[in-house]
Design an enzyme around this catalytic site. Structure first.
Site, PDB file in Angstrom:
ATOM      1  N   GLY A 161      29.090  56.315  20.367  1.00 35.27           N
ATOM      2  CA  GLY A 161      28.212  57.461  20.539  1.00 35.27           C
ATOM      3  C   GLY A 161      27.641  57.483  21.951  1.00 35.27           C
ATOM      4  O   GLY A 161      28.307  57.085  22.908  1.00 35.27           O
TER       5      GLY A 161
ATOM      6  N   GLU B  78      51.601  52.088  39.761  1.00 34.17           N
ATOM      7  CA  GLU B  78      52.794  51.251  39.531  1.00 34.17           C
ATOM      8  C   GLU B  78      53.921  52.107  38.937  1.00 34.17           C
ATOM      9  O   GLU B  78      54.735  51.644  38.151  1.00 34.17           O
ATOM     10  CB  GLU B  78      52.519  50.051  38.601  1.00 34.17           C
ATOM     11  CG  GLU B  78      51.267  49.251  38.882  1.00 34.17           C
ATOM     12  CD  GLU B  78      51.331  48.449  40.168  1.00 34.17           C
ATOM     13  OE1 GLU B  78      51.629  49.060  41.218  1.00 34.17           O
ATOM     14  OE2 GLU B  78      51.067  47.239  40.152  1.00 34.17           O
TER      15      GLU B  78
END
Lengths: 260, 380
Positions: free
Chosen positions: B337, B361
């Site tokens: 939350g 990458e």
């Protein structure tokens, strides 16, 4: 210089530690087993000496169940040269008298110039094993050291007394125990971990040490746990509301608990 | 392949000790202050993290890729950004150790393996990202030197690193015209751009590396002229699974936090963990992460054994692990939350850090291209 470090495997203090009410023994299956941190510091004392004296030999010695292998291997990974494990089912629940007898026999078998131990363990801690081992070996003990200097024929250091410090020294061979004032242990290096399995690892039984419990411990008193009590549930903390004197109240609280 | 060896258990334990004491307590502060902890990296080097799979004669740890994915997962639980930087550094070390000659290996690897010096990988350019073979940084031969000109973009560690492995054009267009050249820091004409302001990865610097007539001896070149693109791609196979493992470690940490939180937090008179829909979310996170772990280990094994489908396996492991981990970390934030959105809880940092693993990458789109092409080619 041959330094033997005594290590004990204990339940991790981060976890819940349980006593088996039937036997009064620590339930070692109930929590993660680790080398007692104070013993890692003892090993660090030996390894830092070895850093400066490459010809020094460091041995880790433990008495305990088969699970101790993991802790001894960690000692090897950290940099000890060899490990000795005293493993015998007859030693289950050994008290300080038995333990010190067996460790002294193992130390006689391995040979040593200096034995380094932690001052007391975090499980069944009596704080007396190092001194008892020294007594049985007939060598001087200096215990609860807060600093350690090792030379070729002597070990010296400071011992806290509560009121001040004593500067103490002993001729080698000797047994010392150290407190948490000594530095934390190093991390094992990857190379050390990979080479640990190739280092000598000796397992000794009581028979190997020439000890027959029925003879050696005949008529010798032994401490046994008669009763255990569970730790009471944690009470809620004390709240101090500042009415101008909270600082004094806080200080009083800490003093009452011997925390300052 | 499912059970760890005793040594692997010990390696993971050692990394856990290091990550939980040297990284985790500082991770949020380093992220907030954009602090690159080079002193802590030296400690990592002492452990053996600077040259995980470099050979031991030059100070490497001589471990396998299968060991490395376990190490990076555990390291990332302490700090995803630092773990990811250590992966990039290792990619550089491995390239020098693998493609350098003995003189080059002994010159550069030992201080990198101990992390007294840091390394940076320089492939991407402002106008050449996924299409790396289109790079334009040039290295023109002049006697026994190359003279390098150009700009490299998004370079991790730039400005702090001592060694830059630079992919530069020494020949014609396309991948065959590229060479890998080691450029030491302090060389005249080498400079760095500003530290980029980023969504995550704040604890490591990202800068441009700028080459203005940088003169480098020809014998700083790794391998033959024209093999640089091949070397760069080889390095990326391992880099990809490491990045997958870093994602997995971050996500696993976030999942562990979420489980703790749901076991303590009450709403509508119940612990959150008793609400079945939330339990299902946890189960899905766990399942996805276990699947990622399995695929990463398989790809690492392929790299260790030089299996024929290694490139494709590394690509799919990277794609799946970085996607699954980002989704799981984001779910952990949602489960927390409003608290998940606060920096103090560390969850939002992991979400921000993991987002870039889907891009670098080789983007996850390029990973799909690799997997798809291999699939079609194999069927031909």
């Amino acid at each position: 210089m041959k330094i033997v470090v005594l290590v004990k495997q204990v339940p991790d203090t981060y976890g819940e530690r349980i006593l088996d009410p039937a036997t009064g023994l620590v339930d070692r299956s109930g929590s993660d087993a680790v080398i007692d941190e104070i013993d890692e510091r003892a090993l660090e004392v030996a390894l830092s000496y070895k850093d400066a004296h490459k010809d020094a030999e460091v041995v880790v010695l433990s008495m305990g169940s088969a699970a101790v292998t993991v802790g001894l291997r960690k000692g090897l990974a950290m940099g000890a040269d060899s490990a000795v494990h005293v493993l015998d089912s007859a030693l289950r629940g050994a008290d300080v008298g038995w333990t010190s007898t067996v460790l002294a026999a193992a130390l006689t078998a391995t040979g040593f110039d200096l034995v380094i131990a932690g001052n007391e363990s975090t499980d069944g801690g009596g704080g007396v094993v190092p001194a008892m081992v020294a007594e049985r070996l007939g060598v001087p003990p200096i215990t609860y050291l807060e600093s350690v200097q090792i030379s070729d024929d002597e070990v010296a250091g400071e011992r806290g007394t509560g009121q001040g410090k004593l500067r103490v020294h002993a001729a080698l061979p000797a047994v010392i125990s150290i407190t948490e004032r000594l530095p934390e242990a190093r991390f094992p290096k990857f190379k050390g971990i990979m080479s640990a399995k190739k280092k000598p690892f000796t397992v000794l039984s009581l028979e190997d040490l020439g000890i027959d419990p029925a003879v050696t411990f005949a008529g010798v008193g032994r401490s046994v746990v008669l009763q255990t009590t569970k730790r009471p549930a944690r009470a809620s903390g004390k709240k101090i509301v500042d009415e101008g004197n909270a600082g004094v109240e806080l200080a009083d609280f800490l003093v009452a608990g011997h925390l300052i | 392949m499912y059970a760890l060896t005793e040594e692997q258990e010990s390696l993971v334990d050692a990394v856990r000790d290091f990550a939980s004491s040297a990284l985790a307590p500082h991770a949020i502060e380093w992220d907030q202050n954009k602090h690159f902890p080079v002193d802590v990296l030296r400690e990592a080097g002492e452990l053996g993290l600077g040259g995980i799979y470099a050979k031991e004669d030059v100070g490497g740890s001589g471990l396998t890729r299968s060991d490395a994915v376990l190490i990076f997962e555990e390291l990332a639980k302490g700090d995803t950004t630092i773990a990811a930087y250590i992966s990039i550094h290792n990619m550089v070390v491995w390239m020098i150790d693998t493609f350098g000659n003995d003189e080059q290996r002994h010159r550069w690897v030992p201080p990198l393996a101990s992390m007294e010096q840091l390394g940076s990988y320089c492939l991407t350019e402002p106008d050449a990202g996924s299409d790396a073979a289109a790079l334009t940084t040039s290295a023109v031969r002049d006697g026994d030197d190359y003279v390098i000109n150009g700009v490299k973009q998004f370079i991790s560690g730039a400005g702090s690193s001592s060694v830059y492995v630079v992919m530069a054009r020494t020949g014609g267009a396309g991948p065959q015209g590229i060479s890998a050249i080691v450029v030491p820091a302090g060389t005249a004409g080498l400079s760095y751009g500003a530290n980029e302001k980023k969504m995550g990865w704040n604890a490591q610097p990202t800068r441009q590396v700028i080459f203005d007539n940088v003169r480098i001896p020809v014998n700083n070149r790794l391998g033959d002229e024209g093999t640089g693109f091949h070397i760069a791609m080889k390095g990326l196979n391992g880099g990809r699974i490491n990045m997958g493992a870093c994602s997995l470690g971050g996500a696993q940490w976030a999942l562990d936090q979420a489980v703790h939180y749901l076991k303590e937090r009450k709403a509508f008179g119940k612990l959150l963990v008793e609400l079945q829909s939330l339990l299902f979310t946890l189960a899905d996170m766990e399942t996805e992460l276990q699947a990622a772990r399995g695929l990463l280990r398989r790809a690492a094994w392929a790299l260790d054994t030089n299996a024929p489908n290694v490139v494709s396996l590394c690509a799919m492991a990277k794609r799946f692990a970085t996607d699954a981990s980002f989704t799981a970390a984001n779910a952990a934030l949602q489960l927390h939350g409003g608290y998940g959105y606060l920096a103090d809880y560390g969850i939002e940092k992991v979400v921000r850090d993991l987002r870039v693993h889907q891009i670098l990458e080789g983007t996850n789109e390029i990973m799909r291209l690799i997997v798809g092409r291999a699939l079609v080619d194999d069927a031909a």
